[in-house]
Design a protein around this motif. Structure first.
Motif: not given
Length: 231
Positions: A82-97
């Protein structure tokens, strides 16, 4: 003389350690499903009277994978997923920005591409916030309940563990997500919001229920191939 029957004692709960490739594959799929769901959820979808979002067909898969990981590996490993998926989703969002912020070509085609990216990925950070908080809370509750039930029943009644944990996890997940994401998707009144919550909860829960036989087969398949399961 008593005729009461004594129920057989539940076998102890068993779990596998991380040592085979199966956990890594399921973790990767869970993370990708969550990231794609976040993108799809930025689009509001109306199917007749049903109000939902573009990620509705993907997200239940993340919970099915969560059930498999929790049942086979236990709560600590599920929390790591759960924590790993959470972190990767945050990373993806930063990439979009970053992608949106980068200067593009000044011609008409470049401007239209920029507008398309902003329209598709611009709302995603709020969607990601909603999804991450909902995913973290819902998956944690789902995993905790499933493992606690397994501690009491051992290897028996897998179907009950999957269904019982799914109802609680999906309700918390749906309520948190819809409360935060509704305004971005375009849901503007109470009736639409209630529709969105109920449809989301019922749909995801019923999908998980429908897939209980397949989820059980996958769990059994992984258990048989995990050398450390029950060791």
């Amino acid at each position: 003389m008593s005729t009461a029957k004594t129920l057989p004692a539940a076998s102890p709960a068993k779990f596998a350690s991380i040592g085979s490739p199966y956990f890594g594959i399921m973790l990767a799929v869970m993370a990708v499903v969550l990231i794609l769901s976040n993108i799809g959820a930025s689009k509001g979808v109306a199917i007749g009277p049903i109000i939902t979002d573009g990620g509705f067909f993907l997200f239940p898969l993340a919970y099915i994978l969560g059930d498999v990981i929790s049942e086979v590996y236990g709560f600590k490993v599920a929390r790591k997923a759960i924590v790993t998926s959470f972190a990767l989703s945050v990373f993806a969002s930063i990439c979009y920005w970053v992608i949106i912020a980068l200067p593009g070509f000044g011609d008409e085609y470049g401007a239209s591409k920029q507008a398309a990216l902003e329209g598709a990925l611009g709302p995603v950070p709020q969607i990601v916030l909603a999804s991450l908080l909902a995913f973290f809370a819902g998956q944690t509750i789902n995993s905790w309940i499933l493992v606690k039930m397994k501690a009491r029943t051992g290897e028996r009644t897998l179907w009950a563990r999957i269904m019982g944990s799914s109802v609680a996890g999906e309700f918390v997940d749906t309520l948190i997500f819809c409360s935060i994401a509704a305004s971005v998707i375009g849901i503007t009144d109470v009736a639409m919001f209630v529709n969105y919550v109920l449809v989301g909860f019922l749909y995801k829960t019923l999908v998980e229920f429908a897939f209980v036989p397949l989820t059980s087969l996958v769990i059994g398949w992984v258990k048989k191939r995990e050398p450390s399961y029950g060791a």
